[in-house]
Design an enzyme around this catalytic site. Sequence first.
Site, PDB file in Angstrom:
ATOM      1  N   GLY A 181      -6.640  -7.554   0.883  1.00 48.15           N
ATOM      2  CA  GLY A 181      -6.740  -8.297   2.135  1.00 48.15           C
ATOM      3  C   GLY A 181      -6.061  -9.645   2.055  1.00 48.15           C
ATOM      4  O   GLY A 181      -4.972  -9.779   1.492  1.00 48.15           O
TER       5      GLY A 181
ATOM      6  N   ARG B  77       0.817  -1.221   0.000  1.00 49.14           N
ATOM      7  CA  ARG B  77       0.000   0.000   0.000  1.00 49.14           C
ATOM      8  C   ARG B  77       0.851   1.272   0.000  1.00 49.14           C
ATOM      9  O   ARG B  77       0.386   2.308  -0.455  1.00 49.14           O
ATOM     10  CB  ARG B  77      -0.945  -0.003   1.207  1.00 49.14           C
ATOM     11  CG  ARG B  77      -2.134  -0.909   0.991  1.00 49.14           C
ATOM     12  CD  ARG B  77      -3.030  -0.951   2.193  1.00 49.14           C
ATOM     13  NE  ARG B  77      -4.346  -1.480   1.857  1.00 49.14           N
ATOM     14  CZ  ARG B  77      -5.326  -1.610   2.740  1.00 49.14           C
ATOM     15  NH1 ARG B  77      -5.149  -1.266   3.993  1.00 49.14           N
ATOM     16  NH2 ARG B  77      -6.496  -2.092   2.353  1.00 49.14           N
TER      17      ARG B  77
ATOM     18  N   GLY C 115     -12.442  -4.365   1.598  1.00 51.06           N
ATOM     19  CA  GLY C 115     -13.819  -3.896   1.717  1.00 51.06           C
ATOM     20  C   GLY C 115     -14.193  -2.916   0.617  1.00 51.06           C
ATOM     21  O   GLY C 115     -15.297  -2.977   0.064  1.00 51.06           O
TER      22      GLY C 115
ATOM     23  N   LYS D 211     -17.468 -14.936   6.382  1.00 49.73           N
ATOM     24  CA  LYS D 211     -18.883 -14.676   6.614  1.00 49.73           C
ATOM     25  C   LYS D 211     -19.695 -14.421   5.353  1.00 49.73           C
ATOM     26  O   LYS D 211     -19.383 -13.517   4.589  1.00 49.73           O
ATOM     27  CB  LYS D 211     -19.016 -13.456   7.524  1.00 49.73           C
ATOM     28  CG  LYS D 211     -18.607 -13.742   8.955  1.00 49.73           C
ATOM     29  CD  LYS D 211     -19.046 -12.611   9.835  1.00 49.73           C
ATOM     30  CE  LYS D 211     -19.006 -12.982  11.304  1.00 49.73           C
ATOM     31  NZ  LYS D 211     -19.241 -11.806  12.136  1.00 49.73           N
TER      32      LYS D 211
HETATM   33  C1  3PG Z   1      -8.710  -1.772   5.034  1.00 51.16           C
HETATM   34  O1  3PG Z   1      -7.629  -2.221   5.420  1.00 51.16           O
HETATM   35  O2  3PG Z   1      -9.672  -2.487   4.737  1.00 51.16           O
HETATM   36  C2  3PG Z   1      -8.826  -0.293   4.858  1.00 51.16           C
HETATM   37  O3  3PG Z   1      -7.635   0.334   5.193  1.00 51.16           O
HETATM   38  C3  3PG Z   1     -10.000   0.244   5.648  1.00 51.16           C
HETATM   39  O4  3PG Z   1      -9.842  -0.028   7.002  1.00 51.16           O
HETATM   40  P1  3PG Z   1     -11.142  -0.160   7.918  1.00 51.16           P
HETATM   41  O5  3PG Z   1     -11.871  -1.388   7.446  1.00 51.16           O
HETATM   42  O6  3PG Z   1     -10.636  -0.252   9.321  1.00 51.16           O
HETATM   43  O7  3PG Z   1     -11.970   1.091   7.684  1.00 51.16           O
HETATM   44 MG    MG Z   2     -11.368  -3.733   5.874  1.00 49.18          MG
END
Ligand code: 3PG
Ligand code: MG
Length: 372
Positions: A325, A43, A348, A179
């Site tokens: 992720g 990142r 997300g 989930k």
């Molecule tokens: C992530 O790692 O998914 C983003 O940086 C957002 O983080 P958060 O889900 O804690 O808002």
């Molecule tokens: Mg997240």
Amino acid sequence: MPPALPQLEDLPDPAGKRVLLRADFNVPLSTDDGDVRIDDDLRIRATLPTIEWLLSRGATVTACSHLGRPKGEDPRYSVDPVRRRLAELAPGVELMENLRFDPGEEANDREFVDRLVAGQDLYVNDAFGAAHRAHASVVGPPARLPSAAGRLLVREVEVLGGLLHQPARPFAAVLGGAKVSEKIGVIHALLERVEVLLVGGGMCFTFLAALGHPVGDSLLEPGQVDTCRELLDSGRRIMVPTDVVALSPDGRRVRQVGRTIPDGWRGMDIGPGTAAEFVDEITPASTVFWNGPMGVFEDERFAAGTRAVAEAVASCRGFTVVGGGDSASALARLGLADRVDHVSTGGGAALELLEHGDLPGLVALRGAPNAR
Ligand code: 3PG
Ligand code: MG
């Protein structure tokens, strides 16, 4: 397709200007012997093209980011390790302390936005991973300053948005993760567009339960069984595992089972038969989107399913996109990250963009005073 984002070229000349750069430097950290280490600096590196563009045009850059989910000011979540890495990669760029140390960030507080933009001339958002959060640093500054999407944000939106608009067919999506409840929205959106949806990971057991199979002690969301049944009955092509790697109740034995998981046993990975079936769908696809591991891949005994999917995505000749992720780190760990067309820096955010077609951070940028 939503209207275009203002880009770096749409900013007033940045020479001599002060630029506030919202980045997503929320990187995985680990502590060993009291030393905090960055496990994956993707990142940070992914934001360098934007930073270099700004610096080469004579701007002064102050970056800001959240890191983790601290409850208030907590030194364990200090951005210090990120600041050190950033100083190596982009000397001269300042980094503010963790935005989430101030409750104004998540509350999207006006006064917090005032403080963020004070003394700044321009705003650039390159934080794709946080674009789904209507937080102060994401949605506030574009209402006050000439603003632009950085290179990373533009590319992410182009690639992920492209999956929604005329993807090359056949299009296969592979979803894993724990989930179902968190993925229902994106499952609906993807089913409208893909030829086949492959379901693995912890969430596959709720689908197996919906098919009437006992799932032992596996992860199960009883409240989602009916929804899974409706999805399976929708006439869309959804593939769920035909075999599973399971762990015994005492946690000592690992065994391959079919769709029926014995009492007390816990499904931990898709089985080799399922992995082969998934590979057969991924290999000939012209577009692949993958998000979420197939099993508990951190444990070598349950890594085979995720590895098989990762290798199939890497060798697929179609256009391949991996959501951030865990699937991105699995890919990196297997040394396959440079063999897919796009590894998203958002987890997300990528899923929400696919689900809703737009994100709060993008909407805010389009409302900036310099946006066309
Ligand atoms: C992530 O790692 O998914 C983003 O940086 C957002 O983080 P958060 O889900 O804690 O808002
Ligand atoms: Mg997240």
